[in-house]
Design a protein around this motif. Structure first.
Motif, PDB file in Angstrom:
ATOM      1  N   GLU A   1      -8.935   2.882  -9.182  1.00 46.35           N
ATOM      2  CA  GLU A   1     -10.048   3.382  -8.373  1.00 46.35           C
ATOM      3  C   GLU A   1      -9.733   4.770  -7.800  1.00 46.35           C
ATOM      4  O   GLU A   1     -10.557   5.669  -7.844  1.00 46.35           O
ATOM      5  CB  GLU A   1     -10.341   2.435  -7.198  1.00 46.35           C
ATOM      6  CG  GLU A   1     -11.071   1.169  -7.612  1.00 46.35           C
ATOM      7  CD  GLU A   1     -11.031   0.091  -6.514  1.00 46.35           C
ATOM      8  OE1 GLU A   1     -11.632  -0.948  -6.734  1.00 46.35           O
ATOM      9  OE2 GLU A   1     -10.370   0.295  -5.467  1.00 46.35           O
TER      10      GLU A   1
ATOM     11  N   GLU B   1       0.854  -1.186   0.000  1.00 45.89           N
ATOM     12  CA  GLU B   1       0.000   0.000   0.000  1.00 45.89           C
ATOM     13  C   GLU B   1       0.887   1.231   0.000  1.00 45.89           C
ATOM     14  O   GLU B   1       1.798   1.321   0.812  1.00 45.89           O
ATOM     15  CB  GLU B   1      -0.812  -0.063   1.290  1.00 45.89           C
ATOM     16  CG  GLU B   1      -1.795   1.016   1.488  1.00 45.89           C
ATOM     17  CD  GLU B   1      -2.586   0.750   2.763  1.00 45.89           C
ATOM     18  OE1 GLU B   1      -3.729   0.324   2.660  1.00 45.89           O
ATOM     19  OE2 GLU B   1      -2.031   0.965   3.848  1.00 45.89           O
TER      20      GLU B   1
ATOM     21  N   LEU C   1      -2.688   7.168   4.585  1.00 47.64           N
ATOM     22  CA  LEU C   1      -1.591   6.422   5.211  1.00 47.64           C
ATOM     23  C   LEU C   1      -0.642   7.369   5.956  1.00 47.64           C
ATOM     24  O   LEU C   1      -0.110   8.307   5.378  1.00 47.64           O
ATOM     25  CB  LEU C   1      -0.824   5.658   4.126  1.00 47.64           C
ATOM     26  CG  LEU C   1       0.253   4.685   4.569  1.00 47.64           C
ATOM     27  CD1 LEU C   1      -0.332   3.607   5.465  1.00 47.64           C
ATOM     28  CD2 LEU C   1       0.913   4.018   3.359  1.00 47.64           C
TER      29      LEU C   1
ATOM     30  N   ASN D   1      -3.288   4.417  -0.712  1.00 45.76           N
ATOM     31  CA  ASN D   1      -3.998   4.829   0.502  1.00 45.76           C
ATOM     32  C   ASN D   1      -3.562   6.252   0.851  1.00 45.76           C
ATOM     33  O   ASN D   1      -2.447   6.472   1.309  1.00 45.76           O
ATOM     34  CB  ASN D   1      -3.669   3.859   1.644  1.00 45.76           C
ATOM     35  CG  ASN D   1      -4.377   4.231   2.934  1.00 45.76           C
ATOM     36  OD1 ASN D   1      -5.116   5.209   2.980  1.00 45.76           O
ATOM     37  ND2 ASN D   1      -4.137   3.473   3.983  1.00 45.76           N
TER      38      ASN D   1
ATOM     39  N   THR E   1      -8.858   5.027  -1.073  1.00 50.95           N
ATOM     40  CA  THR E   1      -8.054   3.824  -0.851  1.00 50.95           C
ATOM     41  C   THR E   1      -8.500   2.792  -1.868  1.00 50.95           C
ATOM     42  O   THR E   1      -9.683   2.689  -2.150  1.00 50.95           O
ATOM     43  CB  THR E   1      -8.355   3.255   0.557  1.00 50.95           C
ATOM     44  OG1 THR E   1      -8.184   4.283   1.496  1.00 50.95           O
ATOM     45  CG2 THR E   1      -7.459   2.103   0.909  1.00 50.95           C
ATOM     46  N   GLY E   2      -7.558   2.065  -2.395  1.00 51.58           N
ATOM     47  CA  GLY E   2      -7.939   1.000  -3.326  1.00 51.58           C
ATOM     48  C   GLY E   2      -6.924   0.855  -4.436  1.00 51.58           C
ATOM     49  O   GLY E   2      -5.772   1.290  -4.291  1.00 51.58           O
ATOM     50  N   THR E   3      -7.320   0.257  -5.539  1.00 55.67           N
ATOM     51  CA  THR E   3      -6.391   0.068  -6.657  1.00 55.67           C
ATOM     52  C   THR E   3      -6.067   1.440  -7.240  1.00 55.67           C
ATOM     53  O   THR E   3      -6.850   2.383  -7.089  1.00 55.67           O
ATOM     54  CB  THR E   3      -7.039  -0.795  -7.761  1.00 55.67           C
ATOM     55  OG1 THR E   3      -8.181  -0.085  -8.244  1.00 55.67           O
ATOM     56  CG2 THR E   3      -7.461  -2.159  -7.238  1.00 55.67           C
TER      57      THR E   3
ATOM     58  N   TYR F   1      -1.610  -1.043  -4.005  1.00 55.24           N
ATOM     59  CA  TYR F   1      -2.820  -0.263  -3.736  1.00 55.24           C
ATOM     60  C   TYR F   1      -2.421   1.123  -3.255  1.00 55.24           C
ATOM     61  O   TYR F   1      -1.292   1.326  -2.810  1.00 55.24           O
ATOM     62  CB  TYR F   1      -3.661  -0.970  -2.664  1.00 55.24           C
ATOM     63  CG  TYR F   1      -4.116  -2.334  -3.106  1.00 55.24           C
ATOM     64  CD1 TYR F   1      -5.344  -2.509  -3.732  1.00 55.24           C
ATOM     65  CD2 TYR F   1      -3.289  -3.445  -2.934  1.00 55.24           C
ATOM     66  CE1 TYR F   1      -5.747  -3.761  -4.170  1.00 55.24           C
ATOM     67  CE2 TYR F   1      -3.683  -4.697  -3.374  1.00 55.24           C
ATOM     68  CZ  TYR F   1      -4.922  -4.848  -3.991  1.00 55.24           C
ATOM     69  OH  TYR F   1      -5.306  -6.088  -4.430  1.00 55.24           O
TER      70      TYR F   1
END
Lengths: 207, 404
Positions: free
Chosen positions: B217, B154, B256, B253, B212-214, B251
């Motif tokens: 996305e 991530e 983070l 985020n 958050t995600g691919t 991914y």
């Protein structure tokens, strides 16, 4: 399959009701079983004592849990706090016996004896007030402690106030408002992101 | 019975062997990638560390007064120690320096206080964003090399949050926002966002957990990002593209953050099946070296070896054994025993000399327990040397031997 922990006690019924409202076919009554799967095998539910919840979530044994904000704060639970579910509203309050001369926390004498299940929150609260107190950590039936003279005040969770009333105690200050929260394990929230996200979407629709 | 002190653990030979196997794999892989090992002391000066670490980690350190009356600390983080070392001894490069470390760090947590950690540092690269890509790819490949499955990498960019928090309208909410992000408390974050007057900023803070995600996305949601944060977003997108080009699934985020406060830009974390928490992570810390009066961009990552050991111990576990157990009768002059052991060792055979008096049968039993392939029993002294038996411990076939 998502693994979900539901707490014993006051949050048990509303949590199950919410799952049912969201279209999950979970029974309302587990009988004596502590682990159950819904009929479509989407969820596996376990019933856990509220204060054991941090362990189950932090160790990743369950992916998701319903847990009171009071437990999250008391145990500094490390998890994703995803949603305030709104149900199970109660407050963590300071209460004293009716006959006590104290009517506010600021009147407390130094080293006053406090009985509580919430040792950490109690310590933090009095530290922020700059007060030195003696806190007796109790496992339950906290209301009895001032009656028998173990403590002079208590810090406990109050929802209707009936238990306090029945034991001749009065609330003098609120420390924290608590409702049920939806939480997720740190790693599982990532590793099972699709499943967990579609679960959250369903729960959002059911509130 | 006395256990090891709270938060620490003893390791018996099988466990050490298993952890060494894991560590050697990591070392070999990093050396293949052009990194060289450095070593720093387990005690460190407190003053600089205190500034670099951030409040959450500071509370977990083990500090003491040293013999000069200064505060020292059991090293809670090796990156800062390496920054001190480089600023003192490798100021003249040649840069970039590509270092790795393997050692113990000390942080008091509910689980353990002594943590085995390994990690890499890239110090003084001109193309620092390429260094960031290299690190993200390297952490992923390292875990794959060890045989870990389902690696969730991530990435984020701390620059975006830092620029956001510089806004004057967030003056009162700066620390609460950071606390909510560190605790991953989206309920409180939402409550704070509701108090922020600017609707676009408020909406962005509310949406942080959703960003958050691919990569597809998240980067398709660019309309949720306030204009002044777009450059940070573009930087992240470029790094993400390069990581993808290297064949590494990852991914994004945007929420983070790390409890260590020295991170300034690119930041990442890894999760794997089998561990309920992150097992490693890192990022860029361009300001860290200036603490030691040396301006130098740098980035790196650390991996918790104990967590990897926990996951992999079953597959890396191997019984410890020796090749030969050398037993001898009382009265055999010792120099014959040493000479015989040396002649085996010269051939690359592992020999353990038995130091207990045993008869022949007991010596076979002992050798079996030690999982030795052979047992050599020196029976007596001859005029020309010594004689005895060589026993195959699997089938107990024995053969006479003489040694002169």
């Amino acid at each position: 399959m998502l693994k979900i922990a539901v707490p014993k006690g006051v949050l048990f019924e509303p949590s199950l009701k919410l799952l049912q409202n969201c279209g999950y076919s979970v029974p309302s009554d587990f009988g004596r079983k502590l682990l159950i799967e819904d009929s479509k095998q989407e969820l596996s539910l376990i019933i856990v004592r509220p204060f054991d919840m941090p362990l189950y979530v932090e160790e990743g044994v369950v992916d998701i849990a319903f847990v009171g904000k009071d437990v999250i704060e008391e145990t500094s639970m490390a998890c994703f706090e995803l949603m305030d579910l709104g149900h199970g509203l109660c407050r963590l309050s300071v209460a004293v016996p009716k006959y006590s001369s104290y009517r506010s926390v600021d009147e407390f004498h130094p080293f006053i004896k406090i009985g509580s299940k919430y040792q950490n929150l109690a310590e933090k609260y009095f530290m922020q007030k700059g007060m030195q107190v003696r806190i007796f950590p109790l496992g339950g039936s906290v209301e009895i402690s001032p009656i028998v003279g173990l403590s002079e005040a208590i810090i406990d969770l109050v929802s209707t106030g009936n238990t306090l009333k029945a034991n001749n105690l009065v609330e003098i200050e609120t420390i924290l408002l608590s409702t049920s929260r939806l939480v997720a394990n740190d790693a599982n929230y990532r590793l099972k992101r699709k499943e967990i996200n579609s679960f959250i979407t369903k729960i959002n629709g059911g509130i | 019975m006395i256990k090891s002190p709270s938060g620490s653990m003893d390791m018996i030979p099988e466990e050490v062997f298993c952890r060494n196997t894991i560590e050697n794999k990591i070392k070999d892989f990093w050396e293949k990638n052009g990194f060289v090992r450095v070593s720093t002391p387990i005690i460190e000066h407190w003053d600089k560390l205190q500034v670099a670490l951030g409040e959450n980690l500071v509370d977990k350190t083990i500090r003491f007064i040293d013999r000069f009356g200064e505060v020292s600390v059991l090293s809670p983080d090796l990156t800062v120690s390496i920054a001190r070392m480089v600023s003192t001894r490798k100021k003249n490069g040649p840069f970039p320096l590509k270092y790795f470390y393997l050692g113990d760090v000390f942080r008091v947590t509910s689980e353990q206080s002594e943590i085995r950690q390994c990690g890499v540092e890239i110090i003084g690269a001109d193309k620092q964003s390429i260094a960031d890509v290299e690190l993200a790819v390297l952490i992923f490949m390292t875990l794959r090399e060890l045989g870990l499955n389902n690696i969730y990498l991530e990435i984020g960019n701390f620059e975006i949050l830092r620029d956001l928090l510089k806004l004057e309208i967030l003056d009162d909410y700066r620390q609460p926002i950071i606390d909510a992000l560190l605790k991953k408390d989206w309920v409180s974050l939402n409550d704070i966002a509701n108090k922020v007057s600017d609707p676009k900023i408020s909406e962005f803070i509310k949406n942080l957990p959703k960003l958050t995600g691919t990569p597809e996305e998240v980067f398709s949601n660019i309309d949720l990002i306030p204009d002044f944060l777009i450059p940070g977003m573009k930087n992240l997108e470029n790094i993400s593209k390069e990581i993808k080009n290297a064949g590494v699934k990852h991914y994004i985020n945007l929420a983070l953050v790390n409890e260590i406060s020295y991170y300034t830009g690119f930041i990442f974390q890894v999760f794997v099946t089998g561990s309920p928490r992150s097992i490693g992570g890192g990022g860029r810390y361009d300001d860290l070296y200036s603490l030691f009066d040396f301006k130098c961009p740098s980035s790196g990552f650390g991996i918790n070896v104990d967590k990897i050991y926990e996951i992999l111990k079953a597959s890396y576990f191997k019984a410890i054994n020796t090749d030969v157990i050398l037993c001898f009768n009382d009265g055999i002059p010792l120099h014959w025993v040493w000479n015989m052991a040396a002649s085996y060792r010269d051939q690359g055979i592992k020999v353990e000399i038995d130091l207990k008096s045993r008869d022949f049968e007991e010596a076979i039993e002992f050798s079996k327990k030690k999982k030795a392939q052979r047992m050599v029993y020196i029976l007596k002294l001859e005029s020309s040397g010594i004689s005895g038996w060589i026993v195959d411990t699997h089938n107990e076939n024995k053969e006479r031997m003489t040694f002169c």
